[in-house]
Design an enzyme around this catalytic site. Structure first.
Site, PDB file in Angstrom:
ATOM      1  N   GLY A   5     -28.087 -12.937  37.641  1.00 27.53           N
ATOM      2  CA  GLY A   5     -26.772 -12.352  37.362  1.00 27.53           C
ATOM      3  C   GLY A   5     -26.330 -11.474  38.507  1.00 27.53           C
ATOM      4  O   GLY A   5     -27.077 -11.274  39.472  1.00 27.53           O
ATOM      5  N   GLU A  44      -9.564 -17.557  26.357  1.00 23.71           N
ATOM      6  CA  GLU A  44     -10.737 -17.657  25.471  1.00 23.71           C
ATOM      7  C   GLU A  44     -10.324 -17.744  24.004  1.00 23.71           C
ATOM      8  O   GLU A  44     -10.939 -18.462  23.218  1.00 23.71           O
ATOM      9  CB  GLU A  44     -11.683 -16.475  25.692  1.00 23.71           C
ATOM     10  CG  GLU A  44     -12.336 -16.412  27.070  1.00 23.71           C
ATOM     11  CD  GLU A  44     -13.049 -17.688  27.488  1.00 23.71           C
ATOM     12  OE1 GLU A  44     -13.573 -18.408  26.615  1.00 23.71           O
ATOM     13  OE2 GLU A  44     -13.062 -17.979  28.701  1.00 23.71           O
TER      14      GLU A  44
END
Ligand code: ADP
Ligand code: ZN
Length: 481
Positions: free
Chosen positions: A91, A313
């Site tokens: 990440g 989204e």
């Protein structure tokens, strides 16, 4: 022997001495490097605990299990359960990967050995590999430990077929793989690696028995940013009515390291101003310092991005609930992922179920729902690149639908790939793919338009909270039609 011979012999001896000298010098320097490694990086015990890390709940859950494995191996061995050997944390930088690895060692109360991949990419031939062996031999001397390799991508880059890029890199990587396989089943050493470039890693590293547990560490959402702020403000003298919510709001897309810096900066500012406590205004100033210059514009872009991502989204989420109700939506978030998406919708995809024509059509519509929502709410000129991945997936599915699955009514039950191998065919496949996607895009757009109210509500909740869980999502989408 004449003078010329003497001279020649002297010259040869001179050269030999010189070569010997150079070789031993290199060897000595290499040996010194290896020795350094043990001194610099060996940390007796790590004092970091899970409570020193805010947010990252899933990662901590996963690590707790490994702590138990390290502490009580018998419990697992009795049942034939093997401890994972390698754990990969991936990440964006500054999100607490190193901290998590330290906490793993701290909680398990075992030694912590740390190196960085970038330390291996220089110097003398063979040194990388011998450093790896040295590191593991140190670790093997203690019964249990955590070995941490930061920036694993520096040694574990994809190898391109036979075209060996750097032999030295290969040797280092091979040494690592060999050492990891070398641990016997009962050894409680775990190797934790971190990277922000998982896509560049060699597949050999990700295979079972290597770094087969992978955990994505993401940027903190608003709630997590609040927790990180709280963590670093606790124990410092602060004003009573400090507005953590507001700072959490402002620090969109900040990582944990930046928030830690922000609090520290605020403390410095307070001290400079001879204040005995940290006040709102100090935090405010520190925020301006850190995001200096571009702060206003950046904040504006961040807000705009948050908004469009929220609608995108929400479009996916609503399409999914309407069309594939058997897939549960576990989470919707507008926090960017490492894979380049602005946000994500996490569902329990039933791909392993019966894949019918109906299902594939619905799946494609759910994928198109993000872009459709962007277009409906912001207009065609303001659609974003955030749909790139969705579009790629839809195109592949639509092509398979037409060419492989024989699902297109006009084209019939034929595999056009097979056909094209034998004959020159003219089918206009692209046109069918395009028409199919267009048809699905307009039906999902219609459905979204019928549910604008719900979508707007969901999108604004997302802007407010950044991450919604299953319970929230169900609550805000009750009135879908
Ligand atoms: P990474 O390894 O992911 O690049 P680090 O673990 O080195 O990040 O984090 C750098 C610093 O940022 C940590 O030492 C800590 O002070 C702070 N930090 C980052 N994430 C968190 C978090 N989730 N909770 C508390 N502190 C954090
Ligand atoms: Zn999308």
């Amino acid at each position: 022997m004449n003078n010329v011979d003497m001279l020649q012999i002297a010259a040869v001896i001179g050269v030999l001495v010189f070569i010997y000298f150079m070789l031993t010098k290199n060897k000595k320097a290499a040996q010194k490097e290896i020795n350094n490694l043990s001194e610099i990086n060996y940390k007796n015990k790590s004092s970091v605990k899970f409570c020193d890390i805010a947010g990252n709940y899933e990662a901590k859950e996963s690590l707790k299990e490994i702590v138990d494995f390290i502490k009580y191996p018998e419990k697992y061995n009795k049942l034939g359960a093997r401890m994972p050997k390698g754990l990969l944390l991936y990440g964006t930088p500054g999100t607490g990967k190193t901290l998590l690895a330290r906490a793993l060692a701290g909680e398990a109360e075992v030694p912590f050995f740390a190196v960085s991949g970038s330390d291996f990419v220089q110097v003398y031939a063979g040194l990388g590999a011998s450093r790896i062996r040295k590191l593991f031999s140190k670790a093997k001397k203690v019964e249990k430990s955590v070995i941490f390799i930061d920036e694993i991508d520096a040694i574990g880059k994809k190898r391109l077929g036979n075209a060996r890029g750097s032999d030295e890199g290969d040797r280092t990587l091979n040494a690592l793989l060999t050492e990891m396989s070398g641990f016997d089943e009962n050894n409680s050493t775990i190797v934790v690696a971190a990277t922000n470039r998982i896509d560049t890693l060699d597949n050999a590293l990700l295979r079972p028995g290597r770094f087969d547990r992978q955990i994505e560490i993401m940027l903190p959402d608003k709630e997590e940013r609040k927790e990180i702020l709280q963590l670093y403000l606790t124990g410092r003298p602060i004003e009573d009515d400090i507005d953590i919510g507001k700072i959490a709001d402002q620090t969109v897309f900040f990582n944990g390291a930046m928030i830690e810096t922000l609090v520290n900066e605020a403390a410095i500012i307070a001290a400079k101003l001879n204040s005995s406590i940290i006040k709102n205004e100090h935090l405010e100033k520190a925020y301006l310092h850190i995001s200096a210059g571009k702060e206003k514009r950046q904040l504006q872009v961040s807000m705009e991005q948050k908004k469009i991502t929220a609608f995108h989204e929400a479009g996916h989420a609503i399409s999914s609930i309407l069309l594939i109700p058997e897939d549960r939506i576990l989470r919707v978030s507008i926090i960017p992922t490492t894979k380049g998406a602005g946000g994500y919708t996490l569902s329990t995809s039933q791909d392993s179920g019966l894949v019918t024509k109906e299902y594939i059509r619905n799946k494609m519509m759910v994928l198109l729902g993000g872009r459709a929502a962007e277009e409906i709410f912001f207009g065609n000129r303001n659609i974003t690149i955030g749909a790139q991945n969705d579009i790629e997936k839809v195109t592949k599915l639509a092509l398979d639908y037409v060419v492989k699955y024989g699902m297109h009514n006009k084209l019939g039950t034929i595999n056009y790939g097979v056909l094209a191998k034998e004959f020159t065919i003219q089918t206009n496949i692209e046109k069918y793919v395009k028409d199919l996607i267009e048809e699905l895009y307009s039906s999902i757009s219609k459905k979204i338009k019928e549910n604008t109210e719900v979508l707007i509500k969901l999108a604004y909740k997302l802007i407010e909270k950044e991450t919604l869980d299953e319970k929230d999502i169900l609550k805000y989408t009750e009135n879908l039609v």
